[in-house]
Write an enzyme that holds these catalytic residues in place. Sequence first.
Site, PDB file in Angstrom:
ATOM      1  N   HIS A  56       0.863  -1.189   0.000  1.00 28.88           N
ATOM      2  CA  HIS A  56       0.000   0.000   0.000  1.00 28.88           C
ATOM      3  C   HIS A  56       0.894   1.233   0.000  1.00 28.88           C
ATOM      4  O   HIS A  56       1.542   1.534   0.994  1.00 28.88           O
ATOM      5  CB  HIS A  56      -0.928   0.003   1.220  1.00 28.88           C
ATOM      6  CG  HIS A  56      -1.756   1.248   1.296  1.00 28.88           C
ATOM      7  ND1 HIS A  56      -2.704   1.557   0.355  1.00 28.88           N
ATOM      8  CD2 HIS A  56      -1.756   2.287   2.170  1.00 28.88           C
ATOM      9  CE1 HIS A  56      -3.261   2.723   0.661  1.00 28.88           C
ATOM     10  NE2 HIS A  56      -2.700   3.185   1.754  1.00 28.88           N
ATOM     11  N   ASP A  58       1.183   5.076  -0.284  1.00 26.27           N
ATOM     12  CA  ASP A  58       0.494   6.366  -0.253  1.00 26.27           C
ATOM     13  C   ASP A  58       1.176   7.368  -1.175  1.00 26.27           C
ATOM     14  O   ASP A  58       2.389   7.544  -1.110  1.00 26.27           O
ATOM     15  CB  ASP A  58       0.504   6.924   1.183  1.00 26.27           C
ATOM     16  CG  ASP A  58      -0.402   6.126   2.093  1.00 26.27           C
ATOM     17  OD1 ASP A  58      -1.570   5.921   1.725  1.00 26.27           O
ATOM     18  OD2 ASP A  58       0.064   5.693   3.171  1.00 26.27           O
ATOM     19  N   ASP A 180      -7.590   1.666   2.053  1.00 23.86           N
ATOM     20  CA  ASP A 180      -7.261   2.553   3.178  1.00 23.86           C
ATOM     21  C   ASP A 180      -8.215   3.724   3.420  1.00 23.86           C
ATOM     22  O   ASP A 180      -8.292   4.199   4.552  1.00 23.86           O
ATOM     23  CB  ASP A 180      -5.828   3.081   3.014  1.00 23.86           C
ATOM     24  CG  ASP A 180      -5.249   3.638   4.305  1.00 23.86           C
ATOM     25  OD1 ASP A 180      -5.746   3.261   5.378  1.00 23.86           O
ATOM     26  OD2 ASP A 180      -4.320   4.457   4.247  1.00 23.86           O
ATOM     27  N   HIS A 430      -5.809   9.843  -0.633  1.00 24.82           N
ATOM     28  CA  HIS A 430      -6.543   9.847   0.636  1.00 24.82           C
ATOM     29  C   HIS A 430      -5.770  10.431   1.819  1.00 24.82           C
ATOM     30  O   HIS A 430      -6.296  10.433   2.936  1.00 24.82           O
ATOM     31  CB  HIS A 430      -7.085   8.441   0.954  1.00 24.82           C
ATOM     32  CG  HIS A 430      -6.037   7.373   1.009  1.00 24.82           C
ATOM     33  ND1 HIS A 430      -5.664   6.638  -0.093  1.00 24.82           N
ATOM     34  CD2 HIS A 430      -5.287   6.916   2.033  1.00 24.82           C
ATOM     35  CE1 HIS A 430      -4.727   5.772   0.253  1.00 24.82           C
ATOM     36  NE2 HIS A 430      -4.472   5.913   1.525  1.00 24.82           N
TER      37      HIS A 430
END
Length: 993
Positions: A56, A58, A180, A430
């Site tokens: 994951h 970001d 997420d 996000h």
Amino acid sequence: MAVGVQQLAAALLFIFGGVLSFPVGQEMKDTSTCGYESCHATKSNMLNVHLVPHTHDDVGWLKTVDQYFYGDRNDIQHAGVQYILDSVVDQLLKNPDRRFIYVETAFFYRWWKQQSSSMQQTVKQLVNEGRLEFVNGGWCMSDEATTHYSAVIDQMTMGLRFLNETFGHCGRPRVAWHIDPFGHAREHASMFAQMGYDGFFFGRLDYQDRARRMMDKEQELLWRASDSLTPPMADLFTGILPNGYNPPEGFCWDQSCDDPPIRDDPDLEDYNVNDVVLRFLTIAADQARVYKTNHIIMTMGSDFQYENANLWYKNLDKLIHYVNAQQANGSNVNVLYSTPSCYLQELHRANSTWALKRDDFFPYADDAHDFWTGYFTSRPALKRYERISNSNLQTCNQLEVLVGPTSRKGPFGTGDSQTMRKAMAVAQHHDAVSGTEKQHVANDYARRLANGWQHCQVLVSNSLASLSGSSAERIYCDNLNISVCPLTESSKKFSVNVYNPLARPVSWPVRLPVNGKAYMVADANGKSVDSQVVPVSRATQGVRKKRGFAVNELVFQVQAPPLGYTTYSVSLLEDGPPPASTGHRAPTVIQNKYLQVTFDPDTGLLSSLNNLETKQSISLTQNFYWYNASDGNNSESNQPSGAYIFRPNSSTPFIISKTAKTEIIQNSVVQEVRQWFAPWVSQVVRLYADSRALELEWTVGPVPIDDSLGKEVITRLDTSIKTSEIFYTDSNGREVLQRKKDFRPTWHLRQSEPIAGNYYPINSRAFIKDDVDQLTVVTDRSQGGGSIHNGSLEIMLHRRLLYDDVRGVGEPLNETSDIFPEGLVVRGRLLLSLDRPSTAADTHRPLAQEVVLQPLLTFTDGELDPSSQLEFSGLQAALPPAVHLLTLSQWDEDLVLLRLEHQFQSWESKINSKPVTVNMQKLFSSLDVLGMSELNLSANQWKDEMKRFDWTPQKEERPLLKTFEDPSMWEVTLRPMEIRTFLLRVSLRSASD
Ligand SMILES: *[C@@H]1O[C@H](CO)[C@@H](O)[C@H](O)[C@H]1NC(C)=O
Ligand SMILES: *[C@@H]1O[C@H](CO)[C@@H](O)[C@H](O)[C@H]1NC(C)=O
Ligand SMILES: [Zn+2]
């Protein structure tokens, strides 16, 4: 009806006698076995455990996107995406059974550019064999609570386009993957369905919701994400992942984890295969109990994992080997390398029925006092900057299309829209527009947007020069909201170009900082326009500080043509001091032909709002308050308020001041009551002569913290409207959802936070209504809000907090800047309209659209070039009120991307909630449309090739089967809430046409 590509091409040949060969070529069918065909076999008589290796990444959070890519600043967080991709590719080559999914195209694109062609070939092969699979595939994994659908569609389009152009059909993600984001918006699900995804997986939902769904085996469901689109258009199969997106406990084999590796050499110490297998079988059995089929999924990875992928894969290989070896001893568990799409395919094959969901997944709480409703408002200045940037980008895109190549290379140099498009795409992440990043990362997002806008400004200047025939220098004033514009402050004669990005004419108030006392303003026909000069308020002087020196604002109303511009010239008539203040007496009423607004003479607060056309009247009091942010020292929970979490330590907010000092200004163009509540809170209640909406321009900050209390500042509107615990908010700026206090439509809520647990995201509007009155508030950015008391609506405007909320960001949300070392000051607007509920959408839809896509003002100094073209519209005629031109942007040299949108819900309006037909050949004034093809919403698949899994809801409600034939080739019909996406082949009309 989707006009088939082949049919269309044939028809075009027919129409144009073979001159055209549109559309562009289809993908070659190759021998690759990507997608569903590349999935490993499963065993129908066993419990199949799908292991999904993933990372994951970001697109900015604790570090900037580029710091994450390079692995820079590992002192902040150890994370380097380039190494992850290097390492994963390496490891995938070592064993063809291994699988990996990749999600964030912003990172993959950076990596791909740096690879040799032989490495690129290798990766293509992995993709063609389904060993490396893209999921989601947008530029980033967007936030769902604070993004606007227009920017989400753009960022998805950008990422998916890169994947299609690089990998062809094997690069097309089959599932959406939002593991997420902190709560999930219905509009996101609707968009994903229209983008062609077969399913959607996420990790976070309310803990009570999850518990109920586990019990009822409803963690996999069918989300019916629109109340207007005909099913299954907006139906999306949705799966909730078992461990968020983490591996099950004890099975994290990344270099960042401490779980024991599989020690499988009996000659060595600590042989643990039996123990690992047993633990795994127990976890698998537990998980299978709360899911519906004999397939379960396990996410094997987490934040920035797989930098040294060997650790993960070596252990996963062994895990699969040893667990499956037990099948010989009677175990019925089958483990396999898999991907979300392979897992989804098995769920589809199960041919089961699935619970139907119609609401959304907000708000998100991960414990009784841990509501993630603070980020709906966190970093309000960044949220507004992101929204303005979207407006500017759409203008930039449109002009690029309307003007053609000279927009990119012209008298003002080389400009582009791409830089801004990328900056906007990154900002949808996000932890970007959500406000949950570290301060230096927030600065980086803003810097990227500013840089993108610089590139667009060149393009806009070139375009306006080309359209107007005048190469006079264009000046941009980005700080008009605080009355700063060096040109208008000093010039005696200048002109204002007003570009309107909406496809209908717009009347818009303009306020320009000036130092003269009277001006002559003339429109494009030389006709004089009513203009007035008002003094710059003390609040504005306080915010702008030394950045400008105007004493007055020149105010007038402009009328701009659809998708085009007009020009106003301004000349100084009279120099001198500002006009005498119109007085400090307590105001009682301001009004125009539509609205009458009264104030309480004793308090200076608003007291009523009347619609003079409909003869409606409500009492309306509005004031500012702050919630004392929890510092975490609390017997119930030690959760403080922070960037993510909203946790007031009392349900009663403090009133900032019971009364406002007021000043009133009234002239023929505008009437305003300037209210002063405290050194850090002021407001202008403003009514323009031509407006159906009342403007509340609030200015909040620096929020004082010298009392050591964190503050969450709200404004609250208390009305006589008889609501019964219900209010309404939009979803990503599109469809509206009903919200009920202390209630969730799909489970029995035990409310533990009476304020924070009743907050919802507001992206563009919220309203309260009863049988006769509807008060709609249109916002200029995403904010959080709620209706805590009947007849009341509150909106959180600004937050300043002293503690980190322990969700990883590691900083209190305490914004300062060079200009505001004492704390950020934020200014914004709320637009209020009072209507009958049955017609309110006819007002608030266009109103919100005007805030989202605002006119762009550019200035030129001195006398206007007499030969220049003062007015232009890119359209032959305005589009009907129900139709919004969502996208007009250059796709490549020859093709243009166009999205048309029906902007009303099916139940919303008697006049506007009807199908509308638009003729594509009668659309543009400066472009000929020579060919068109329809695509899915994200423009990465031809509409007629779009085929999604169909799913059966538990209680089948037969959709109304409406067949709709477009009346002719060039006519496009839009039904309520429908967006249709086209690639057009266009040619610029020469000026002589
Ligand atoms: C799926 O189930 C339905 C009945 O629920 C049945 O009619 C249909 O044939 C099944 N399809 C497959 C592919 O098994
Ligand atoms: C996808 O990319 C291919 C080239 O890889 C191109 O031929 C095709 O038109 C693209 N598809 C769409 C829907 O744009
Ligand atoms: Zn994340």
